[in-house]
Design a protein around this motif. Sequence first.
Motif: not given
Length: 329
Positions: A101-103, A106, A298, A300, A302-303, A306
């Motif tokens: 995933s982009d999340k 990042e 990873s 976070t 958000e991640a 996701a």
Amino acid sequence: MPQPNIYVTRRFADSGIKALKAKGYKVTVYAEDKVIPRKELLKNVKGCDALLSLLTDQIDEEVFKAAGPQLKIVANYAVGFDNVDLAAAKKRNIPVTNTPSDKVNEAVAEHTFALMLCLARRIAEADVFAKAKKYQGWSPNLLNGTDLYGKTLGIIGAGRIGSAVARRAVGGFGMKLVYSDMRQNVDLERLYKAQYMSMEKLLETSDFVSLHVPLLPSTRHLISTSEFSMMKKTAFLVNTARGPVVDEKALLRALKTKRIAGAGIDVFECEPAIDCDVTDNLELKSFANVILTPHIASATIEAREAMSMVAAENILAVLSGKPPLNPAK
Ligand code: DGY
């Protein structure tokens, strides 16, 4: 017809679990917040239609057998899937999926830079120093580090995460970029003027080396004694990929002999142990120029949300007869 049931080996960000329940599926989550013991895993997977596993679970022939022939998918809650025996899954025609995933890209790229900055600017040492009340006043000789600006970052593995690191390196920090991979990445070259080269050349050239390869038989101990000997003595190594990609003993020797300037390590060869073997009295934690984080690149909110959704979407797809969205291969 009974609703499919899904077994989840650990509690995590619940958006995906909610999506599965909203579909009317029976979702059972291992009740304790710890790695599920093997015995319980084998018992609890019995009869499940989908297994949502973590990278801390070994998913192999024994698990497939224990689950039973109705098992339709293993959705691994991780980008990496070296914990799943893909050959055993293939033999049974069970798709295995991961959670890119982009999340996640990042989050891992940010953590890579957190480690690089920590190493270059000696943040952890400075924190210990300041908290120990050692600061006596400004000095031109206090905890001098090194710039990232103008330095060369070598990315080994130029996939999604490597590319997110590349964007920050060039756009954010004014670094030069070199990379090695099995395949040339023309976007990286076009967008960030990245130079494609052999890993050997990259190791000789780079001031920072960051690893972004999956763990495969071909990448186990990718960085070992001879690779350390190619690196600049002033260079730093960052590993947010998988522990066994770096030969830990060789890393300890490289640190002890000052072959490299330091290392930022998020993943460990004998995880969850930080050191595989301390019989030679060398431990990663004993080096001030080593930053250790416990596999949180990873981590976070958000991640994690996701990843939860991607795992659920793969299960929803397969249980409704569609192909998996993120087959592990
Ligand atoms: C992954 O996704 O593979 C990470 O290592 C765990 O967050």
